[in-house]
Design an enzyme around this catalytic site. Structure first.
Site, short mmCIF file in Angstrom:
data_model
loop_
_atom_site.label_atom_id
_atom_site.label_comp_id
_atom_site.label_asym_id
_atom_site.label_seq_id
_atom_site.Cartn_x
_atom_site.Cartn_y
_atom_site.Cartn_z
N THR A 142 -16.23 2.96 13.43
CA THR A 142 -14.79 3.14 13.39
C THR A 142 -14.35 3.77 12.08
OG1 THR A 142 -14.34 1.32 14.92
CG2 THR A 142 -12.56 1.94 13.43
N ASP A 190 -17.42 -6.71 11.05
CA ASP A 190 -16.23 -7.24 11.71
C ASP A 190 -16.51 -8.32 12.75
OD1 ASP A 190 -14.93 -5.42 10.17
OD2 ASP A 190 -14.18 -4.19 11.82
N HIS A 208 -6.73 7.55 -23.96
CA HIS A 208 -5.34 7.98 -23.93
C HIS A 208 -5.27 9.50 -23.88
CE1 HIS A 208 -1.05 8.19 -24.91
NE2 HIS A 208 -1.37 9.14 -25.79
N GLY A 246 3.34 -3.91 10.29
CA GLY A 246 3.52 -3.32 8.97
C GLY A 246 2.39 -3.64 8.03
N GLY A 247 1.17 -3.75 8.59
CA GLY A 247 -0.01 -3.95 7.75
C GLY A 247 -0.53 -2.61 7.24
N VAL A 248 -1.80 -2.59 6.86
CA VAL A 248 -2.39 -1.40 6.26
C VAL A 248 -2.30 -0.20 7.21
CG1 VAL A 248 -4.51 -0.38 5.35
CG2 VAL A 248 -3.96 -2.77 4.84
#
Length: 457
Positions: A37, A304, A435, A178-180
């Site tokens: 996937t 998974d 920097h 509204g997840g990832v």
């Protein structure tokens, strides 16, 4: 040692290659393209599409950098999709090349465990083959969850799997969740011209992250004109005249041309046969010990299908560990420092525990925070929304961090290392950071833990 791996995703193919590197005779059974996937329907294609919208936004912002762009900006949707497909094809070929060079036997078929040491492979032409194996590694991944409430027809109502194969930009789309996945697709669709509504049952976007992280993303979504409806429950969904109509519990009705359902994923274990040979499940997931071995000796499970975060990098780590243990090792996975990444604009990245988790667990902690707006590099590149937050325990060890802002997913590695190794804020704060860079923000946030940040009040 003969090892058979079922599933060729980021867990399975890594396990196969690692086992081969350790001297095993490896067979990898995979029913579709290697990469799973993540490569074919998730991580990589979505990032390829988001990269396109990032370029689009750069062009739109060019005038702010003293560059005049004349003429109309036009999106070639199919060219964008073809680029995505080309990237997938190249990466799939790369994995196949590695498997071949490591002498992993790749079988394109469906694997089923028929005995403790035997796997039956069924090919597309319905022929079968029995593979003898001393050890078996289950890595069949997950599939999207689609509750019966939604009329899932793959045309009007679809999941992220089908969204990657659209042939035109929808005029409007409702995203459930509204997840990832929902957030990434929501921003993608709105940037290519769709009217987007996100409906989330929780009271915030990214429900598992801290509220201040969610608020930053919500701010960006409002700027993008994405309609976000949190704390809302869908009670009815129907398709009429090629329009999706959603009824909310509070009586409101939302309508759009298309709907994307992204409410989570579940382990894919259908017709795998592991229950017939005695492999125990716990709430639909394969039960494993700390070595990733199932209740049946010699059968391992990763990714998974087990009770760990549904993330490609977690599956890959588990693949390495399972392969080494199958070859006689005694490795475990440390889940304290699992990085979490969301590729929106601004990006969101986090590791370890959140502040709300620390409160819930009664952990004594302190935080340090620094805004990107105060960084010279962030101002120079014109991307300065967001912040870096560090969480330390009473012993000054860094136990969690959240970043919202430019290149957050890349910046997170330093903090992931800190959480993994148990580094203290004092130790990391002593490191000289270059920097001007965005990574200076980490140093400043660390200094803020001890109220010694000179660039913030």
């Amino acid at each position: 040692m003969k090892i058979t791996v079922i599933g060729g995703g980021p867990g399975g193919y890594v396990a196969a290659i690692r086992a081969a590197m350790l001297g095993a005779d490896v067979t990898l059974v995979n029913k579709s393209k290697v990469g799973g996937t993540c490569l074919n329907l998730g991580c990589i294609p979505t990032k390829a599409l988001l990269a396109t919208t990032e370029k689009l936004q750069t062009i739109k912002d060019a005038r702010d950098f003293g560059i005049k762009v004349n003429g109309e900006i036009e999106i070639d949707f199919m060219a964008m999709m073809n680029r995505k497909n080309k990237i997938i094809g190249q990466l799939v070929s790369g994995i196949e090349f590695l498997l071949d060079k490591r002498k992993v036997r790749l079988l394109n078929g469906t694997g089923r465990v028929i005995e403790k040491n035997k796997v039956q492979v069924k090919y597309e032409d319905a022929t079968t083959e029995i593979i003898d194996a001393d050890k078996i590694i289950i890595a069949t991944g997950s599939v999207p969850i689609v509750p019966p409430l939604f009329p899932y027809d793959r045309i009007n109502v679809f999941t992220s799997d089908e969204a990657l194969f659209l042939e035109e930009v929808p005029e409007s789309i409702i995203i459930v969740g509204g997840g990832v996945i929902g957030c990434e697709f929501g921003q993608f669709f709105t940037k290519i011209g769709a009217k987007v509504t996100i409906i989330e049952m929780s009271d915030q976007l990214l429900p598992f992250e801290d509220p201040d992280v969610s608020k930053q993303l919500l701010r960006a979504f409002k700027k993008d004109k994405i309609k976000v409806m949190t704390g809302e429950k869908i009670v009815k969904c129907e398709v009429k005249d090629n329009r999706v109509i959603v009824h909310l519990e509070n009586g409101k009705i939302v309508e759009a041309e298309k709907m994307l359902v992204s409410v989570g994923r579940r382990p894919y274990l259908e017709n795998l046969g592991i229950d017939d040979v005695g492999v125990k499940l716990d709430k639909g997931k394969v039960e494993v010990d700390e070595n990733l071995q199932t209740s049946v000796e010699g059968i391992y499970a990763i990714g998974d299908v087990v009770n760990s975060p549904f993330l490609a990098h977690v599956a890959s780590k588990e693949g390495m560990v399972a392969a080494e243990n199958a070859m006689g090792g005694n490795k475990t996975v440390d889940y304290r420092a699992v990085p979490r990444c969301v590729y929106t604009d601004p990006e969101v990245a986090a590791v370890g525990i959140t502040e709300k988790e620390a409160k819930a667990k009664g952990i004594e902690y302190h935080t340090g925070q620094f805004d990107f707006r105060a960084l010279g590099k962030a101002q120079a590149i014109g991307s300065y929304q967001g912040f870096i937050k560090i969480i330390v325990d009473k012993e000054d060890k860094i136990i969690g961090a959240s970043i919202v802002g430019p290149h957050a997913t890349d910046l997170l590695t330093e903090l992931t290392l800190a959480v993994h190794l148990g580094i203290t804020a004092t130790q990391l704060g002593d490191v000289i950071h270059p920097h001007p860079t965005l990574s200076e923000g980490i140093m400043e946030a660390i200094h803020a833990v001890h109220n010694s940040c000179v660039h913030a009040l």
